[in-house]
Design a protein around this motif. Structure first.
Motif, PDB file in Angstrom:
ATOM      1  N   PHE A  35      18.624  28.179  -4.454  1.00  0.00           N
ATOM      2  CA  PHE A  35      19.847  27.361  -4.381  1.00  0.00           C
ATOM      3  C   PHE A  35      20.246  26.872  -5.776  1.00  0.00           C
ATOM      4  CE2 PHE A  35      18.498  26.998   0.123  1.00  0.00           C
ATOM      5  CZ  PHE A  35      19.629  27.584   0.673  1.00  0.00           C
ATOM      6  N   ALA A  36      19.251  26.546  -6.612  1.00  0.00           N
ATOM      7  CA  ALA A  36      19.576  26.145  -7.994  1.00  0.00           C
ATOM      8  C   ALA A  36      20.251  27.315  -8.720  1.00  0.00           C
ATOM      9  CB  ALA A  36      18.311  25.699  -8.724  1.00  0.00           C
ATOM     10  N   LEU A  37      19.698  28.514  -8.551  1.00  0.00           N
ATOM     11  CA  LEU A  37      20.289  29.681  -9.229  1.00  0.00           C
ATOM     12  C   LEU A  37      21.667  30.020  -8.660  1.00  0.00           C
ATOM     13  CD1 LEU A  37      17.089  31.923  -9.492  1.00  0.00           C
ATOM     14  CD2 LEU A  37      18.236  30.729 -11.364  1.00  0.00           C
ATOM     15  N   GLY A  74      15.877  26.719   4.829  1.00  0.00           N
ATOM     16  CA  GLY A  74      16.686  27.499   3.876  1.00  0.00           C
ATOM     17  C   GLY A  74      17.952  28.037   4.531  1.00  0.00           C
ATOM     18  N   ARG A  75      17.798  28.551   5.745  1.00  0.00           N
ATOM     19  CA  ARG A  75      18.977  29.108   6.446  1.00  0.00           C
ATOM     20  C   ARG A  75      19.999  28.016   6.756  1.00  0.00           C
ATOM     21  NH1 ARG A  75      15.535  33.248  10.274  1.00  0.00           N
ATOM     22  NH2 ARG A  75      15.506  34.959   8.766  1.00  0.00           N
ATOM     23  N   GLN A  76      19.502  26.852   7.181  1.00  0.00           N
ATOM     24  CA  GLN A  76      20.450  25.767   7.500  1.00  0.00           C
ATOM     25  C   GLN A  76      21.163  25.264   6.248  1.00  0.00           C
ATOM     26  OE1 GLN A  76      19.138  22.647  10.127  1.00  0.00           O
ATOM     27  NE2 GLN A  76      18.046  24.064  11.465  1.00  0.00           N
ATOM     28  N   LEU A  86      26.863  29.387   1.996  1.00  0.00           N
ATOM     29  CA  LEU A  86      26.262  30.357   1.068  1.00  0.00           C
ATOM     30  C   LEU A  86      25.531  31.473   1.805  1.00  0.00           C
ATOM     31  CD1 LEU A  86      24.788  27.870  -1.560  1.00  0.00           C
ATOM     32  CD2 LEU A  86      26.465  29.658  -2.050  1.00  0.00           C
ATOM     33  N   SER A  87      25.719  31.540   3.121  1.00  0.00           N
ATOM     34  CA  SER A  87      24.895  32.480   3.901  1.00  0.00           C
ATOM     35  C   SER A  87      25.124  33.933   3.510  1.00  0.00           C
ATOM     36  CB  SER A  87      25.149  32.317   5.395  1.00  0.00           C
ATOM     37  OG  SER A  87      24.859  30.991   5.763  1.00  0.00           O
ATOM     38  N   ASP A  88      26.231  34.218   2.826  1.00  0.00           N
ATOM     39  CA  ASP A  88      26.438  35.610   2.387  1.00  0.00           C
ATOM     40  C   ASP A  88      25.664  35.920   1.100  1.00  0.00           C
ATOM     41  OD1 ASP A  88      28.038  33.797   1.054  1.00  0.00           O
ATOM     42  OD2 ASP A  88      29.628  35.260   0.632  1.00  0.00           O
ATOM     43  N   ARG A  89      25.319  34.888   0.313  1.00  0.00           N
ATOM     44  CA  ARG A  89      24.618  35.125  -0.975  1.00  0.00           C
ATOM     45  C   ARG A  89      23.156  34.724  -0.954  1.00  0.00           C
ATOM     46  NH1 ARG A  89      26.782  31.632  -5.189  1.00  0.00           N
ATOM     47  NH2 ARG A  89      25.636  32.803  -6.751  1.00  0.00           N
ATOM     48  N   VAL A  90      22.800  33.728  -0.148  1.00  0.00           N
ATOM     49  CA  VAL A  90      21.416  33.218  -0.147  1.00  0.00           C
ATOM     50  C   VAL A  90      20.850  33.388   1.264  1.00  0.00           C
ATOM     51  CG1 VAL A  90      19.915  31.285  -0.741  1.00  0.00           C
ATOM     52  CG2 VAL A  90      22.151  31.478  -1.856  1.00  0.00           C
ATOM     53  N   THR A  91      19.878  34.304   1.387  1.00  0.00           N
ATOM     54  CA  THR A  91      19.357  34.624   2.720  1.00  0.00           C
ATOM     55  C   THR A  91      17.828  34.551   2.715  1.00  0.00           C
ATOM     56  OG1 THR A  91      19.281  36.987   2.252  1.00  0.00           O
ATOM     57  CG2 THR A  91      21.331  36.148   3.212  1.00  0.00           C
ATOM     58  N   PHE A  92      17.277  34.483   3.917  1.00  0.00           N
ATOM     59  CA  PHE A  92      15.828  34.251   4.042  1.00  0.00           C
ATOM     60  C   PHE A  92      15.199  35.168   5.080  1.00  0.00           C
ATOM     61  CE2 PHE A  92      17.716  30.479   2.304  1.00  0.00           C
ATOM     62  CZ  PHE A  92      16.818  30.114   1.322  1.00  0.00           C
ATOM     63  N   GLY A  93      13.924  35.477   4.882  1.00  0.00           N
ATOM     64  CA  GLY A  93      13.163  36.260   5.850  1.00  0.00           C
ATOM     65  C   GLY A  93      11.686  35.934   5.710  1.00  0.00           C
TER      66      GLY A  93
END
Ligand code: SAM
Length: 297
Positions: free
Chosen positions: A131-133, A155-157, A164-171
């Protein structure tokens, strides 16, 4: 960075401040070593992170109260602390440290990833670094993997809340399991670890082998080290006893040197981190590439 880098107002720590702080810090670590010596198993890591810090982050949902992503990351704690800023131990407020850290991290990573515009952080927690980046528009895709369900969900929430869900995603990934399907994501990727391998001290070689086998383009490890510390310096001594008392990993950088000597990887950069939130959390960076890169970045 789109915005100019924040330069905090700092007060150099006096010799008396430092002497008192190091004495207290070292005494804490020594007491921890004697009274409750830790063996860092996956259960300990789960209780500290998944059921501990990340569970609390998810429950508190502090992002709902923050007007911007930057304010969520920086927080509002104006108390003074000792921290490492541009290589010096100084006094500054918590929030100034975390505002400074956004630019410092962005510059550090940018220096070591060439023209990459996507980054995969393994052991990302809830994605604080990603998120900082994300405040820097150079990053098209920021992906975080972790073993912690609570970290991933937080992270998803956060990504959804700040659109930002299109740029920052989690798995999910378990870095200790060579058969984990998450390793497929490492192929051709620029990969970051940030104080993640520290949590897997007894399997660090296996984890590096799993990463290497997955075929990343480049790996940036930012982790603690003991063999690059000089024990005559109070700061290094404080780091050393802290690392031992927490049972954090101590073998990573030596193992990377061995792989480099055997021609399995090519170490392309090393440096000591110029910033740290506490006296004892000094990190070191090692950037490496598999010797035989088969997948284009
Ligand atoms: C100290 S936290 C660092 C989080 C993040 N890199 C940061 O700087 O905010 C370490 C993280 O490593 C994760 N971790 C520990 N063991 C792991 C494993 N076997 N596979 C994947 N992640 C793991 C933990 O769940 C935790 O989120």
């Amino acid at each position: 960075m789109s915005q100019s880098r924040f330069r905090p107002d700092v007060r150099p720590a006096s010799r008396a401040d430092l002497a008192g702080a190091y004495t207290k810090d070292i005494a804490h670590s020594l007491a921890r070593m004697v009274l409750k010596r830790r063996h860092r198993t996956s259960d300990v890591v789960d209780s500290e992170y998944n059921s501990g810090t990340w569970s609390k982050i998810l429950k508190d949902r502090a992002w709902l109260l923050a007007p911007t992503l930057e304010q969520f990351l920086v927080g509002d704690n104006a108390d003074a602390r000792l921290a490492k800023v541009d290589g010096r131990i100084v006094q500054l407020s918590y929030r100034d440290y975390y505002r400074y850290r956004i630019g410092a991290l962005s510059e550090l990573i940018a220096r070591h990833v060439d023209a990459a515009d996507s980054l995969l952080e393994i052991g990302t927690g809830f994605g604080y670094n990603l998120f900082a980046l994300s405040l820097d528009p150079r990053w098209r895709r920021l992906r975080g993997l972790d073993i912690s369900a609570n970290g991933i969900e937080a992270g998803r929430q956060i990504a959804s809340h700040f659109r930002l869900s299109d740029r920052v995603t989690f798995g999910r990934i378990d870095l200790t399991d060579p058969a984990d399907p998450g390793f497929a994501e490492l192929a051709g990727a620029t990969v970051l670890t940030y104080f993640c391998l520290e949590q897997i001290p007894h399997l660090v070689e296996k984890v590096i082998e799993n990463i290497l086998r997955a075929g990343p383009a480049r790996v940036v490890n930012i982790e603690p080290s003991i063999h690059m510390l000089s024990l005559t310096k109070p700061r290094d001594f404080a780091s050393r006893v802290y690392i031992e008392s927490m049972d954090y990993q101590t073998r990573l950088f030596k193992f990377l040197d061995e792989l480099n000597d055997k021609g399995e990887i090519r170490v392309v950069a090393r440096e000591r981190m110029e910033f740290a939130p506490t006296l004892h959390n000094d990190g070191f960076l090692c950037v490496w590439e598999p010797a035989n890169i088969v997948v284009a970045r």
